[in-house]
Enzyme design. Structure first.
Site, PDB file in Angstrom:
ATOM      1  N   LYS A   1     -79.806 104.773 -28.866  1.00  0.00           N
ATOM      2  CA  LYS A   1     -79.260 105.597 -29.963  1.00  0.00           C
ATOM      3  C   LYS A   1     -80.412 106.285 -30.698  1.00  0.00           C
ATOM      4  CE  LYS A   1     -75.137 102.770 -30.564  1.00  0.00           C
ATOM      5  NZ  LYS A   1     -73.900 103.514 -30.528  1.00  0.00           N
TER       6      LYS A   1
ATOM      7  N   LEU B   1     -66.387 100.982 -17.754  1.00  0.00           N
ATOM      8  CA  LEU B   1     -67.719 101.458 -18.157  1.00  0.00           C
ATOM      9  C   LEU B   1     -68.152 102.661 -17.307  1.00  0.00           C
ATOM     10  CD1 LEU B   1     -70.161 100.602 -20.052  1.00  0.00           C
ATOM     11  CD2 LEU B   1     -71.181  99.732 -17.964  1.00  0.00           C
ATOM     12  N   THR B   2     -67.873 102.579 -16.025  1.00  0.00           N
ATOM     13  CA  THR B   2     -68.281 103.668 -15.118  1.00  0.00           C
ATOM     14  C   THR B   2     -67.616 104.986 -15.525  1.00  0.00           C
ATOM     15  OG1 THR B   2     -68.486 102.059 -13.358  1.00  0.00           O
ATOM     16  CG2 THR B   2     -68.371 104.370 -12.694  1.00  0.00           C
TER      17      THR B   2
ATOM     18  N   HIS C   1     -77.841  93.623 -29.802  1.00  0.00           N
ATOM     19  CA  HIS C   1     -78.026  94.799 -30.661  1.00  0.00           C
ATOM     20  C   HIS C   1     -78.642  94.465 -32.025  1.00  0.00           C
ATOM     21  CE1 HIS C   1     -75.443  96.174 -27.562  1.00  0.00           C
ATOM     22  NE2 HIS C   1     -74.294  95.924 -28.144  1.00  0.00           N
TER      23      HIS C   1
ATOM     24  N   SER D   1     -65.047 100.966 -10.097  1.00  0.00           N
ATOM     25  CA  SER D   1     -63.641 101.254 -10.415  1.00  0.00           C
ATOM     26  C   SER D   1     -63.339 100.951 -11.885  1.00  0.00           C
ATOM     27  CB  SER D   1     -62.730 100.397  -9.527  1.00  0.00           C
ATOM     28  OG  SER D   1     -63.071  99.032  -9.709  1.00  0.00           O
ATOM     29  N   GLY D   2     -64.332 100.439 -12.618  1.00  0.00           N
ATOM     30  CA  GLY D   2     -64.061  99.925 -13.971  1.00  0.00           C
ATOM     31  C   GLY D   2     -64.207 100.931 -15.094  1.00  0.00           C
TER      32      GLY D   2
ATOM     33  N   GLU E   1     -67.221  97.581 -37.092  1.00  0.00           N
ATOM     34  CA  GLU E   1     -66.329  98.352 -36.213  1.00  0.00           C
ATOM     35  C   GLU E   1     -64.920  98.291 -36.759  1.00  0.00           C
ATOM     36  OE1 GLU E   1     -67.181  98.254 -31.841  1.00  0.00           O
ATOM     37  OE2 GLU E   1     -67.765  96.236 -32.398  1.00  0.00           O
TER      38      GLU E   1
ATOM     39  N   ASP F   1     -71.821  88.566 -28.627  1.00  0.00           N
ATOM     40  CA  ASP F   1     -71.546  89.962 -28.269  1.00  0.00           C
ATOM     41  C   ASP F   1     -72.466  90.943 -29.008  1.00  0.00           C
ATOM     42  OD1 ASP F   1     -70.035  91.974 -26.930  1.00  0.00           O
ATOM     43  OD2 ASP F   1     -68.918  92.361 -28.770  1.00  0.00           O
TER      44      ASP F   1
ATOM     45  N   GLY G   1     -68.941  97.813  -9.257  1.00  0.00           N
ATOM     46  CA  GLY G   1     -67.911  97.761 -10.305  1.00  0.00           C
ATOM     47  C   GLY G   1     -67.488  99.164 -10.706  1.00  0.00           C
TER      48      GLY G   1
HETATM   49  P1  NDP Z   1     -64.406  95.844 -15.998  1.00  0.00           P
HETATM   50  O1  NDP Z   1     -63.790  94.578 -16.444  1.00  0.00           O
HETATM   51  O2  NDP Z   1     -63.635  97.110 -16.028  1.00  0.00           O
HETATM   52  O3  NDP Z   1     -64.949  95.537 -14.537  1.00  0.00           O
HETATM   53  C1  NDP Z   1     -65.588  96.495 -13.723  1.00  0.00           C
HETATM   54  C2  NDP Z   1     -65.122  96.288 -12.288  1.00  0.00           C
HETATM   55  O4  NDP Z   1     -65.571  95.033 -11.820  1.00  0.00           O
HETATM   56  C3  NDP Z   1     -63.624  96.277 -12.156  1.00  0.00           C
HETATM   57  O5  NDP Z   1     -63.101  97.566 -11.999  1.00  0.00           O
HETATM   58  C4  NDP Z   1     -63.430  95.428 -10.918  1.00  0.00           C
HETATM   59  O6  NDP Z   1     -63.552  96.268  -9.785  1.00  0.00           O
HETATM   60  C5  NDP Z   1     -64.604  94.498 -10.921  1.00  0.00           C
HETATM   61  N1  NDP Z   1     -64.161  93.183 -11.405  1.00  0.00           N
HETATM   62  C6  NDP Z   1     -63.621  92.884 -12.593  1.00  0.00           C
HETATM   63  N2  NDP Z   1     -63.341  91.575 -12.686  1.00  0.00           N
HETATM   64  C7  NDP Z   1     -63.713  91.030 -11.529  1.00  0.00           C
HETATM   65  C8  NDP Z   1     -63.698  89.715 -11.012  1.00  0.00           C
HETATM   66  N3  NDP Z   1     -63.250  88.678 -11.723  1.00  0.00           N
HETATM   67  N4  NDP Z   1     -64.165  89.498  -9.772  1.00  0.00           N
HETATM   68  C9  NDP Z   1     -64.625  90.507  -9.037  1.00  0.00           C
HETATM   69  N5  NDP Z   1     -64.659  91.804  -9.494  1.00  0.00           N
HETATM   70  C10 NDP Z   1     -64.222  92.046 -10.701  1.00  0.00           C
HETATM   71  O7  NDP Z   1     -65.772  95.981 -16.767  1.00  0.00           O
HETATM   72  P2  NDP Z   1     -66.341  97.213 -17.573  1.00  0.00           P
HETATM   73  O8  NDP Z   1     -66.379  98.407 -16.686  1.00  0.00           O
HETATM   74  O9  NDP Z   1     -65.691  97.287 -18.887  1.00  0.00           O
HETATM   75  O10 NDP Z   1     -67.827  96.710 -17.874  1.00  0.00           O
HETATM   76  C11 NDP Z   1     -68.771  96.474 -16.861  1.00  0.00           C
HETATM   77  C12 NDP Z   1     -69.926  95.660 -17.435  1.00  0.00           C
HETATM   78  O11 NDP Z   1     -70.475  96.337 -18.532  1.00  0.00           O
HETATM   79  C13 NDP Z   1     -69.529  94.278 -17.958  1.00  0.00           C
HETATM   80  O12 NDP Z   1     -70.599  93.394 -17.692  1.00  0.00           O
HETATM   81  C14 NDP Z   1     -69.374  94.484 -19.451  1.00  0.00           C
HETATM   82  O13 NDP Z   1     -69.628  93.297 -20.174  1.00  0.00           O
HETATM   83  C15 NDP Z   1     -70.464  95.519 -19.715  1.00  0.00           C
HETATM   84  N6  NDP Z   1     -70.200  96.359 -20.868  1.00  0.00           N
HETATM   85  C16 NDP Z   1     -69.067  97.140 -20.907  1.00  0.00           C
HETATM   86  C17 NDP Z   1     -68.838  97.946 -21.996  1.00  0.00           C
HETATM   87  C18 NDP Z   1     -67.644  98.841 -22.045  1.00  0.00           C
HETATM   88  O14 NDP Z   1     -67.563  99.620 -23.017  1.00  0.00           O
HETATM   89  N7  NDP Z   1     -66.733  98.793 -21.076  1.00  0.00           N
HETATM   90  C19 NDP Z   1     -69.805  98.001 -23.148  1.00  0.00           C
HETATM   91  C20 NDP Z   1     -70.956  97.179 -22.972  1.00  0.00           C
HETATM   92  C21 NDP Z   1     -71.129  96.397 -21.877  1.00  0.00           C
HETATM   93  P3  NDP Z   1     -62.873  95.896  -8.394  1.00  0.00           P
HETATM   94  O15 NDP Z   1     -61.729  94.982  -8.636  1.00  0.00           O
HETATM   95  O16 NDP Z   1     -62.471  97.227  -7.846  1.00  0.00           O
HETATM   96  O17 NDP Z   1     -63.988  95.251  -7.645  1.00  0.00           O
HETATM   97  C1  BG6 Z   2     -70.841  96.425 -27.052  1.00  0.00           C
HETATM   98  C2  BG6 Z   2     -69.956  95.284 -27.433  1.00  0.00           C
HETATM   99  O1  BG6 Z   2     -72.077  95.958 -26.586  1.00  0.00           O
HETATM  100  O2  BG6 Z   2     -71.059  97.243 -28.192  1.00  0.00           O
HETATM  101  C3  BG6 Z   2     -68.647  95.786 -27.981  1.00  0.00           C
HETATM  102  O3  BG6 Z   2     -69.705  94.498 -26.265  1.00  0.00           O
HETATM  103  C4  BG6 Z   2     -68.887  96.732 -29.129  1.00  0.00           C
HETATM  104  O4  BG6 Z   2     -67.849  94.697 -28.414  1.00  0.00           O
HETATM  105  C5  BG6 Z   2     -69.870  97.803 -28.710  1.00  0.00           C
HETATM  106  O5  BG6 Z   2     -67.639  97.321 -29.479  1.00  0.00           O
HETATM  107  C6  BG6 Z   2     -70.266  98.645 -29.912  1.00  0.00           C
HETATM  108  O6  BG6 Z   2     -71.002  99.742 -29.473  1.00  0.00           O
HETATM  109  P1  BG6 Z   2     -71.011 101.090 -30.300  1.00  0.00           P
HETATM  110  O7  BG6 Z   2     -71.988 101.940 -29.588  1.00  0.00           O
HETATM  111  O8  BG6 Z   2     -69.605 101.621 -30.265  1.00  0.00           O
HETATM  112  O9  BG6 Z   2     -71.422 100.699 -31.692  1.00  0.00           O
END
Ligand code: NDP
Ligand code: BG6
Length: 511
Positions: free
Chosen positions: A201, A32-33, A259, A29-30, A235, A254, A27
């Site tokens: 934290k 979080l990364t 948390h 490309s997403g 938040e 969530d 993942g």
């Molecule tokens: P994204 O929705 O950005 O997904 C990450 C990557 O997964 C995408 O770039 C895509 O890459 C692939 N993907 C997304 N949807 C699908 C699908 N339906 N089928 C196949 N591949 C898919 O997620 P985040 O990066 O935001 O988060 C990643 C994880 O971390 C999640 O489980 C999220 O709940 C958790 N998380 C995220 C937080 C945040 O701040 N973003 C905070 C806490 C937890 P590609 O299409 O290139 O394969």
């Molecule tokens: C994530 C939740 O786990 O924590 C988000 O999925 C929330 O909805 C986030 O915004 C809050 O984290 P922080 O570190 O900004 O308080």
């Protein structure tokens, strides 16, 4: 207040640099990364806590070359980086491969790539697989990794093959148990690192040190001296662009399942026998198992759910992109939690969390009882303010203690004195993101700050009956005590949530 240099140079105090690791991020490309994982890994690199021979492999479906992946990361990260050359050095350790998560060829290509990266290295590097994909994909990725032999460890367990998972871990008890069974078909619990970034934290980590490295708190840390505890995670942001996930999750899943309950258990658990991962997790499990089940027939006395409506320039939740116009997903929960053990019998723990509240603030406030009798007549014991210990998790990580004191001047004027400590007064810009701590620990094989499967199951066991009850009620029916209350974006949640502490003669703290 000041914090002097650490005087304890035990094992826990010195940062240990991990041996070479290959970190494989699915993942990649997403969001979080780019926003969390790579900046955290870069900071570890800067702090010499990322071995020179370690490598990062990004993997996702999006087709791009390594160079493009690096460019994307450079664009996102460079604004916070002082030395661009250092960032480039770090990015030279990153590569990218694309492939479908269900496609066995992805995993055999990955194996070839890993063998190439590991070739001639002695010792063979550990592998840390980080699943930064939607959680629904864990059930596909983990068995595929297993089938390809990528997570296989030799008998001695070295080199490691660890898998780090992001929440959500299921959406109720049954699905969490199913996910767990599936993970355990490929991995042993020792290999699974379930992230709760709140545990990384600084202030949350400090709770155990505060409680168990000082003698002054423990004697008063019980129902004899504590009136109530309030845990708040507020938040100001809405759901950003996460409607797809949030619509199905809602606030209870969530924030509470992870948390909030993790913070509660650190505040309320008994002292672990040692400061080792399983001893700490045993105590957390015991604590969560001691929480009184929410009485479903009187749920609204114990839990209020709400959803934000429009205010000023802020949209209503139902108007956010990707949200159904009749959505009943909760964006606020206020709750009263009772713990059935000797230490906490009769002490309410009020917990609230919400999106689009007045400001971003997370804190744990321990409100002590007032003195039993006052010699400072005419101020009676009832008129005195309670002493309060506040652990601020964010934004200003620190703690403060409010006590009663004589005001200088007139003969007997009592005032509230606050002793304040802020971590940034000593750390300056050197404070570290929670992901930095957690990624480092995952690379070191320390599971203390990660959640064990039975703790997850215990928290779902507590919350699933509430979720089922909510599902069974018509959230829009105002005659139903469990209906979804509205609150204006930017306020402090639904008015009705005040009734939860009010019922016991308390109030939510003003934030
Ligand atoms: P994204 O929705 O950005 O997904 C990450 C990557 O997964 C995408 O770039 C895509 O890459 C692939 N993907 C997304 N949807 C699908 C699908 N339906 N089928 C196949 N591949 C898919 O997620 P985040 O990066 O935001 O988060 C990643 C994880 O971390 C999640 O489980 C999220 O709940 C958790 N998380 C995220 C937080 C945040 O701040 N973003 C905070 C806490 C937890 P590609 O299409 O290139 O394969
Ligand atoms: C994530 C939740 O786990 O924590 C988000 O999925 C929330 O909805 C986030 O915004 C809050 O984290 P922080 O570190 O900004 O308080």
């Amino acid at each position: 207040m000041t914090l002097n240099d650490s005087y304890w140079q035990g094992n826990y105090c010195v940062e240990i640099s991990p041996v070479p690791n290959i970190i494989i991020i699915f993942g990649a490309s997403g969001d979080l990364t780019a926003r969390k994982l790579m900046p955290a890994l870069f900071n570890l690199y800067r702090r010499k806590l990322f071995h020179d021979k370690s490598r990062i492999v990004g993997c996702a479906r999006t087709a791009m070359k390594t160079e493009e992946f690096r460019n994307r990361l450079r664009d996102k990260m460079s604004k916070d980086v002082e030395d661009p050359a250092e960032l480039d050095e770090f990015l030279s350790k990153v590569c990218y491969m694309h492939g479908g998560y269900q496609d066995q060829a992805t995993y055999s290509n990955l194996q070839h790539l890993l063998e190439k990266l590991e070739k001639d290295q002695s010792p063979v590097p550990n592998r840390t697989f980080y699943l930064a994909t939607p959680a629904s994909l864990y059930e596909e990725i983990v068995p595929m990794l297993g089938r390809q032999g990528l997570t296989e460890e030799c008998y001695a367990g070295e080199p490691w093959r660890h898998v780090v998972l992001e929440k959500p871990f299921g959406h109720d008890l049954k699905s969490a148990e199913m996910l767990d069974m599936l993970l355990h078909e490929t991995l042993s619990e020792r290999q699974i690192y379930r992230i709760d970034h709140y545990l990384g934290k600084e202030t949350v980590q400090n709770i155990m040190m505060l409680r168990f490295a000082n003698v002054i708190f423990e004697p008063v840390w019980n129902n004899r001296y504590i009136d109530n505890v309030q845990i708040t995670v507020a938040e100001d942001i809405g759901i950003e662009n996460r409607a797809g996930y949030y619509e199905k999750a809602g606030l209870l899943r969530d924030m509470f399942q992870n948390h909030m309950l993790e913070m509660l258990s650190l505040v309320a658990m008994e002292m672990p026998s040692t400061f080792e991962a399983n001893a700490v997790r045993d105590e957390k499990l015991k604590l969560i198992n001691s929480i009184r089940p929410f009485p479903i027939d009187q749920l609204s006395k114990y839990m209020i759910r709400g959803q934000y409506t429009a205010s000023d320039d802020k949209k209503a939740y139902r108007d956010e992109d990707g949200v159904r116009a009749d959505s009943t997903t909760e964006t606020f929960v206020g709750a009263k939690v009772m713990i059935d053990n000797w230490r906490w019998h009769g002490v309410p723990f009020y917990m609230r969390s919400g999106k689009r509240l007045g400001r971003k603030v997370s804190e744990i406030a321990i409100q002590f009882k007032t003195v039993p009798y006052s010699i400072f007549q005419p101020i009676s014991a009832r008129d005195m303010q309670p002493d309060i210990l506040v652990l601020t998790v964010q934004p200003d990580e620190g703690m403060s203690l409010g006590i009663q004191a004589k005001q200088p001047g007139p003969k007997l004027c009592m005032g509230n004195l606050t002793m304040d400590f802020k971590y940034n007064s000593i750390l300056g810009n050197e404070s570290h993101d929670a992901y930095e701590r957690l990624l480092l620990d995952a690379m070191l094989g320390d599971q203390t700050l990660f959640i064990r499967s039975d703790v997850i199951a215990a928290s779902w066991r507590l919350l699933t009956p509430v979720l089922e009850a909510w599902d069974g009620f018509d959230a829009n029916n105002l005659d139903c005590p469990c209906h979804l209350r509205n609150y204006s974006a930017g306020s402090w949640g639904p008015k009705d949530a005040d009734s939860i502490p009010k019922h016991d003669g308390f109030k939510w703290r003003k934030l």
